[in-house]
Design a protein around this motif. Structure first.
Motif, PDB file in Angstrom:
ATOM      1  N   THR A 206       0.807  -1.221   0.000  1.00 32.35           N
ATOM      2  CA  THR A 206       0.000   0.000   0.000  1.00 32.35           C
ATOM      3  C   THR A 206       0.840   1.270   0.000  1.00 32.35           C
ATOM      4  OG1 THR A 206      -0.095  -0.056   2.419  1.00 32.35           O
ATOM      5  CG2 THR A 206      -1.900  -1.114   1.216  1.00 32.35           C
ATOM      6  N   ASP A 210      -3.328   5.198   4.955  1.00 29.71           N
ATOM      7  CA  ASP A 210      -4.727   5.036   5.333  1.00 29.71           C
ATOM      8  C   ASP A 210      -4.917   5.424   6.797  1.00 29.71           C
ATOM      9  OD1 ASP A 210      -7.403   3.567   4.497  1.00 29.71           O
ATOM     10  OD2 ASP A 210      -6.927   2.923   6.536  1.00 29.71           O
ATOM     11  N   LEU A 253      -5.439  -6.062  -1.565  1.00 27.16           N
ATOM     12  CA  LEU A 253      -4.360  -5.072  -1.517  1.00 27.16           C
ATOM     13  C   LEU A 253      -3.336  -5.335  -2.617  1.00 27.16           C
ATOM     14  CD1 LEU A 253      -3.721  -4.763   2.337  1.00 27.16           C
ATOM     15  CD2 LEU A 253      -4.972  -3.171   0.873  1.00 27.16           C
ATOM     16  N   TRP A 281      -8.862   2.034  -0.185  1.00 30.71           N
ATOM     17  CA  TRP A 281      -7.683   2.420   0.598  1.00 30.71           C
ATOM     18  C   TRP A 281      -7.527   3.943   0.664  1.00 30.71           C
ATOM     19  CZ3 TRP A 281      -4.444   0.074   3.850  1.00 30.71           C
ATOM     20  CH2 TRP A 281      -3.260   0.738   4.191  1.00 30.71           C
TER      21      TRP A 281
END
Length: 364
Positions: A206, A210, A253, A281
């Motif tokens: 990622t 977040d 993800l 996300w």
């Protein structure tokens, strides 16, 4: 009169073809295979050959295992397949040759089953950790040493090939799916590199950040694939290393990781698959900050049951607004009844595989 002359000329060419002599204005197939004394024969839909009658290819001139066969351009597009010896037909689909072309093919004749090899403790200098690589070699890899292959890089390698290592006891079945599609002549053979995840899966897959989960190691993970994993694979296996034959794909993800990595490295990847991607996300930041269109084919999908379909649909609309064209460089599939799990992904993974690597698309 003119038509009669054309017919006579074609007949003369076909007579020469019976000897398989090199012709001006002719179409040629070059079959790369160590056939030895069994030799290579050709079946096809036009000319002296038919699907029930084979003709011999010209034996190699020297130590290189290349068998050639030539026919006149007047036949137009021809579909053909090689045969080993008297009756072993090449596995997979027919090869289509346009008039005037010279095409190299790399067939195989054995069982259509690939082989998985595991590279343990593969180190990442970018992430300061290590993991396994699960490298699936396609059916012809050991049989035809002249052949090179496209490569598909996938995340969550533990979940791809073996239920015993899969996070929830269900695998994607990538190997079984590839074996079946290759045998059917639906897709080209491909090396699949499964990159295991680590306890840092969330941050590695990622971008930052977040509000609930944080994240932020995706740049380093992408660099790991491009600077460390891919060079290792290209060095140690018979790959086609160019952009046009390199793809990346993952789920959840791993789906947003695949999309973001391909956007950052469009000179490395020409295809990227986001399966049930987590576009929620960071409040949908990947959608709202979508960069300009890049020369990459993107496959996106989502199931209709608790699988982020609305977010994926928003991403698709954003990509269309950037100039991506449906079925050209963007494919979106809504999986009716699909859920956010390996069983659902296994049931539809042939869709991106078939779009990315259709039979006969990979050239070397």
């Amino acid at each position: 009169m003119k038509q009669g002359m054309k017919t006579a000329a074609a007949a003369m060419l076909l007579a020469l073809l019976g000897m398989n002599a090199p012709l001006a204005g002719a179409t040629t197939v070059r079959v790369h295979y160590p056939a030895g004394k069994e030799g290579i024969r050709i079946v096809g839909d036009k000319g002296p050959m038919s699907w029930s009658k084979s003709v011999p290819a010209q034996a190699p001139d020297g130590p290189v295992n290349i068998w050639t066969y030539t026919w006149p351009d007047e036949l137009g597009e021809v579909q053909m397949k090689p045969i080993l010896g008297e009756g072993k037909v090449a596995v997979g689909g027919a090869y289509k040759l346009a008039a005037g072309s010279k095409v190299d093919i790399y067939p195989f004749f054995g069982a259509p089953f690939g082989k998985l090899t595991i590279v343990k403790d593969f180190a990442s200098p970018q992430l300061k950790n290590s993991r396994a690589l699960r490298i699936w070699l396609p059916p012809s890899y050991a049989e035809n040493p002249a052949k090179r292959y496209p490569v598909l890089y996938m995340h969550d390698g533990q979940n791809l090939f073996d239920a015993k290592t899969a996070a929830y006891g269900v695998e994607w079945g990538i190997d079984e799916t590839m074996n079946r599609l290759v045998a059917m002549g639906t897709v080209d053979e491909v090396i699949v590199v499964g990159i295991d995840n680590t306890p840092d899966r969330i941050p590695e897959y990622t971008p930052c950040c977040d509000p609930k989960y944080g994240g932020g190691k995706l740049d380093a993970y992408g660099a790991f694939i491009v600077e460390t994993v891919k060079p290792y694979v290209d060095r140690n296996y018979r790959t086609l290393p160019g952009k046009d034959t390199t793809a990346i794909m993952g789920s959840s993800l791993g789906g947003i990781a695949s999309v973001a990595i391909a956007q950052r490295y469009p000179d490395i990847f020409s295809k990227a698959g986001g399966v049930s991607s987590s576009f929620w996300w960071n409040k949908g930041a990947l959608i709202s900050t979508l960069p300009a269109r890049v020369p990459v084919k993107f496959y996106l999908d989502a199931g209709t049951t608790d699988d982020g379909l609305e977010d994926t649909a928003r991403m698709v609309e954003a990509m269309r607004a950037k100039g991506y064209r449906e079925s050209t460089d963007l494919m979106f599939f809504k999986a009716e009844g699909g859920r956010h799990n390996e069983a659902s992904w296994a049931a539809r993974v042939e869709k991106p595989l078939t779009w990315f690597f259709p039979w006969g698309s990979s050239k070397q």
